[in-house]
Scaffold this active site. Structure first.
Site, PDB file in Angstrom:
ATOM      1  N   ASN A 164      11.934  -7.861  -9.844  1.00 18.30           N
ATOM      2  CA  ASN A 164      10.772  -7.585  -9.010  1.00 18.30           C
ATOM      3  C   ASN A 164      10.513  -8.775  -8.088  1.00 18.30           C
ATOM      4  O   ASN A 164      11.459  -9.401  -7.612  1.00 18.30           O
ATOM      5  CB  ASN A 164       9.567  -7.219  -9.879  1.00 18.30           C
ATOM      6  CG  ASN A 164       8.568  -6.325  -9.160  1.00 18.30           C
ATOM      7  OD1 ASN A 164       7.893  -6.746  -8.227  1.00 18.30           O
ATOM      8  ND2 ASN A 164       8.479  -5.072  -9.573  1.00 18.30           N
ATOM      9  N   THR A 173       6.428  -0.679   3.211  1.00 17.53           N
ATOM     10  CA  THR A 173       5.603  -1.874   3.364  1.00 17.53           C
ATOM     11  C   THR A 173       6.379  -3.159   3.055  1.00 17.53           C
ATOM     12  O   THR A 173       7.085  -3.242   2.059  1.00 17.53           O
ATOM     13  CB  THR A 173       4.366  -1.800   2.460  1.00 17.53           C
ATOM     14  OG1 THR A 173       4.763  -1.390   1.151  1.00 17.53           O
ATOM     15  CG2 THR A 173       3.373  -0.799   3.013  1.00 17.53           C
ATOM     16  N   GLY A 178       0.777  -1.239   0.000  1.00 16.50           N
ATOM     17  CA  GLY A 178       0.000   0.000   0.000  1.00 16.50           C
ATOM     18  C   GLY A 178       0.803   1.280   0.000  1.00 16.50           C
ATOM     19  O   GLY A 178       0.229   2.363   0.130  1.00 16.50           O
ATOM     20  N   MET A 222     -13.305  -3.745 -11.415  1.00 11.82           N
ATOM     21  CA  MET A 222     -13.185  -2.380 -11.922  1.00 11.82           C
ATOM     22  C   MET A 222     -13.720  -1.389 -10.903  1.00 11.82           C
ATOM     23  O   MET A 222     -14.756  -1.640 -10.275  1.00 11.82           O
ATOM     24  CB  MET A 222     -13.947  -2.234 -13.236  1.00 11.82           C
ATOM     25  CG  MET A 222     -13.823  -0.844 -13.853  1.00 11.82           C
ATOM     26  SD  MET A 222     -14.577  -0.747 -15.481  1.00 11.82           S
ATOM     27  CE  MET A 222     -14.435   1.024 -15.786  1.00 11.82           C
ATOM     28  N   ASP A 276      11.139   4.271  -6.094  1.00 16.03           N
ATOM     29  CA  ASP A 276      10.373   3.063  -5.828  1.00 16.03           C
ATOM     30  C   ASP A 276      11.279   1.830  -5.858  1.00 16.03           C
ATOM     31  O   ASP A 276      10.899   0.768  -6.344  1.00 16.03           O
ATOM     32  CB  ASP A 276       9.230   2.906  -6.850  1.00 16.03           C
ATOM     33  CG  ASP A 276       8.300   1.739  -6.535  1.00 16.03           C
ATOM     34  OD1 ASP A 276       8.264   1.306  -5.376  1.00 16.03           O
ATOM     35  OD2 ASP A 276       7.632   1.249  -7.459  1.00 16.03           O
ATOM     36  N   HIS A 288      -5.364   0.263 -17.914  1.00  8.42           N
ATOM     37  CA  HIS A 288      -5.714   0.056 -19.320  1.00  8.42           C
ATOM     38  C   HIS A 288      -4.594   0.423 -20.290  1.00  8.42           C
ATOM     39  O   HIS A 288      -4.713   0.126 -21.487  1.00  8.42           O
ATOM     40  CB  HIS A 288      -6.967   0.873 -19.676  1.00  8.42           C
ATOM     41  CG  HIS A 288      -8.223   0.350 -19.044  1.00  8.42           C
ATOM     42  ND1 HIS A 288      -8.862  -0.788 -19.480  1.00  8.42           N
ATOM     43  CD2 HIS A 288      -8.953   0.806 -17.989  1.00  8.42           C
ATOM     44  CE1 HIS A 288      -9.934  -1.012 -18.744  1.00  8.42           C
ATOM     45  NE2 HIS A 288     -10.023  -0.063 -17.825  1.00  8.42           N
TER      46      HIS A 288
END
Length: 703
Positions: A421, A270, A210, A674, A335, A635
């Site tokens: 990752n 996190t 989060g 969605m 990040d 998208h």
């Protein structure tokens, strides 16, 4: 004599059903068999299994999470004879990231939305499923798809952490809930869980995600038997006007600038994935996440390392007390999480035996640390990087100054998707090599100097859905190139031994075995086996869609199997793909001589480039900004990207876009995850988004 013999047969036949329970052998796959087999799983079982690895009882196989199987029935010589034994439909359409756990022929694996499946390996048939019934309407609260990386097993229970923050204990034989705890109760912000729990010394350990949304990271330990909370350790300090939880938080607060009021955006950190355990040292190790917000200047204007972001932290598993830490990216600005899977190994370095941690986090460097005390041993970049030129002898990065000057757009290399990752790597002590899914996904970043916490402004990436990065993404097109590679890395020499180039980033985790093999699934829809020493490909099979999870291998009734759970997704897989095929999440199980047929592969449905939707060209600029803050990370860019497990709107039937309001305002897709934009988007704003979608399609259409 005949009468006597017949009587004895009759008595024996009757007596078989009257034998005491301990003398009976329940049928394989029966509830009694499952309960007996799983009741044995504890710390002693996991450590004993490490000797020959017949079972796969925990996420990374063993406490060290090596993903090195000592099974050698399947070898580099006979892998060409591998064939499908069975396939199992996980009935999911989103990302599947779980490693299948197997004990005595009973498999436990999770699909998207945290649904647990128990499968009989001997037959490929379902034993039971458990759906925690996560509210599909909260899918937007997670940055990176509604995925789950698997379960933990302990003394007859199966533990799953649900996407919505619940930790649930299930009966291993029936799948019925035993206890449930809300791990995020009392916390503010959009917390989710996608990671697999671990059980150390009878305590179920779980973190959360989060940080993009503005939360404070922590991990919690619960009693495996009762669910009672035993301890909690926060990864970053809270509001300094309030008492600190412990000395580690007080010490960390000195590395943050109060003027940034980091606690308002949570601070981040996190611990959403990596956890390992050394029983001999009685230390557990946790990898911590990125800062919240991403921008170091906004989070901590005066600078500072911002402990314990982007770090490996050692804790006492009995108490949760801090023991030591090593920070891999001080003052994280990109990040660069350190949540990527770590491996514990014993290596000879400079002719001395060392107990080490092997780690390849997002920042692009492969680290070797002393796991007894956290001391830095070495680090070398395994991909191109542009944020640091290396690490000094004290383990501090040698910063490239311009990398922190983010007033103008510039490619972060690696980008926020990471040079590596969550996809697990493996380590083979026979070859001395770690097998690492390396990658680059181009992303251009620039600081948002006007950012304010929780302010929804058009043009801020996903701000309408709660993102708080204080960064603009792709304000200019990236100039770096994407790639995906399998890298065989020597942690002693800190050099690549061999590598394989792939068609795309986002390839699956790895498994290595004593049969001189490395297995990996690929983004372009294959499961491949390589010679672990040379990198030569020895076998491959199609999987129908891209693979992101890691395989496992195990023995059942003396025979070695390899299983992998397939389902394209994760944050990159939402909007991108490298295959034309798609299908439901599927578990494939292979063995030498397998002859089962593959399930039918389905072609990805994609209409022609959008055409004919009426729009006002004057609305395109406003629609562009609204699309970035509401739609782009799921998208993709209309007509430019091709869609992943979520369709690209530039290739939809025009009727969908013409009636866009029917889909974004409490539309039918809410039940599939969605977001409902009721109250968030006006009809005029929806018209602007329609203008951007059709306008972009028109702009890229070949003339």
């Amino acid at each position: 004599m005949k009468r006597f013999t017949g009587a004895m047969v009759l008595v024996c036949g009757l007596g078989a059903g009257l034998l005491p329970a301990w003398a009976q052998t329940p049928p394989k796959g029966s509830p009694a068999h499952i309960q007996a087999a799983l009741q044995k799983v504890d710390g002693n079982f996991i450590r004993a299994n490490t000797a020959k690895t017949p079972d796969w009882p925990s996420y990374g196989l063993d406490y060290a999470e090596t993903r090195f199987s000592k099974l050698d029935q399947i070898t580099a010589s006979n892998a060409k004879d591998l064939g499908l034994v069975w396939s199992y439909n996980l009935e999911s359409t989103r990302g599947v990231e779980a490693t299948p756990l197997v004990v005595d022929g009973v498999m436990y694996v999770t699909a998207s939305w945290s649904v647990v499946h128990a499968i009989d390996v001997r037959t490929g048939q379902k034993l039971w499923t458990f759906d925690p019934k996560v509210d599909r309407a909260i899918g937007f609260k997670g940055c990176c798809d509604v995925v789950n990386r698997g379960v933990a097993l302990w003394q007859g229970k199966v533990f799953v952490a649900a996407y919505d923050g619940r930790l649930i204990a299930l009966d291993a034989a029936s799948g019925k809930p035993v206890w449930e705890k809300n791990t995020i109760e009392g916390q503010k912000g959009s917390y989710t869980i996608t990671g697999a729990p671990r059980v150390f010394k009878g305590k179920v350990i779980i973190g959360n995600g989060g940080a993009e949304y503005g939360v404070r990271g922590y991990i919690t330990a619960y009693d495996a038997g009762t669910g009672a909370q035993k301890w909690r350790w926060f990864t970053v300090p809270g509001d300094p006007s309030k008492p600190f939880e412990d000395a580690s938080m007080e010490r960390a607060a000195k590395t943050w600038d109060k003027s940034g009021k980091w606690w308002e955006a949570g601070g981040g950190g996190t611990a959403w994935d990596s956890l390992t355990f050394d029983p001999e040292l009685n230390l557990m190790y946790v990898g911590t996440g990125n800062g919240s917000p991403w921008s170091h200047k906004k989070r901590s204007p005066g600078g500072g390392d911002n402990l314990y972001l982007a770090s490996i932290v050692a804790l006492n598993p009995d108490t949760g007390k801090y023991v030591w830490h090593y920070q891999e990216t001080p003052g994280d600005n990109w990040d660069y999480t350190s949540t990527q899977p770590m491996i514990l190994a014993d290596l000879k370095i400079d002719n001395k035996p060392r107990k080490v941690i092997l780690h390849a986090p997002k920042n692009g460097f492969f680290f070797v640390l002393d796991r007894t005390n956290g001391k830095f041993i070495s680090a070398k970049n395994f991909v191109e990087v542009n944020w640091a030129s290396g690490f000094d002898k004290n383990g501090r990065p040698i910063d490239i100054k311009t990398a922190r000057e983010n007033d103008k757009p510039g490619d972060a290399i690696p980008g926020p998707f990471g040079a590596h990752n969550w996809h697990p790597m493996s380590f083979n002590p026979m070859t001395g090599l770690a097998y690492l899914p390396a990658q680059h996904v181009p992303l251009n970043l620039m600081d948002d100097k006007d950012w304010k916490f929780d302010e929804n402004a058009p043009g801020r990436p996903h701000a309408a859905l709660g993102w708080n990065t204080a960064k603009f993404a792709n304000a200019e097109p990236p100039t770096s190139k994407p790639f995906g590679r399998l890298v065989a890395w020597d942690p002693v020499t800190q050099k690549e031994a061999w590598g394989v180039d792939y068609a795309s980033p986002w390839n699956g985790g790895t498994l290595t075995t004593a049969g001189n093999l490395v297995f990996q699934g690929t983004a372009d829809g294959r499961l491949v086996a390589y010679n672990a020493k040379t990198g030569a490909k020895v076998w491959e099979t199609p999987t129908g869609t891209g693979v992101v999870a890691a395989p496992s291998t195990y023995l059942v009734d003396g025979k070695q199997y390899v299983s992998i759970a397939v389902g394209w997704g994760g944050v990159y897989g939402l909007a991108q793909r490298a295959t034309e095929r798609q299908g439901p999440g599927t578990v494939y199980t292979f063995a030498i001589g397998g002859t089962a047929k593959m399930p039918e592969f389905v072609q990805y449905r994609m209409d022609k480039l959008l055409q004919g939707v009426k729009y006002d060209p004057a609305k395109v600029p406003a629609g562009t900004m609204l699309y970035v803050s509401n739609c782009v990370f799921c998208h993709g860019v209309p007509g430019v990207d091709r869609g992943g497990n979520i369709p690209n709107l530039g290739y939809m039937n025009p009727a969908y876009i013409e009636n866009l309001d029917k889909f974004v305002l409490a539309g039918p897709a809410v039940s599939r995850g969605m977001p409902d934009f009721t109250g968030k988007l006006s009809m005029d704003e929806i018209e602007s988004i329609k203008a951007f979608i059709q306008g972009t399609a028109d702009a890229i259409r070949p003339k």
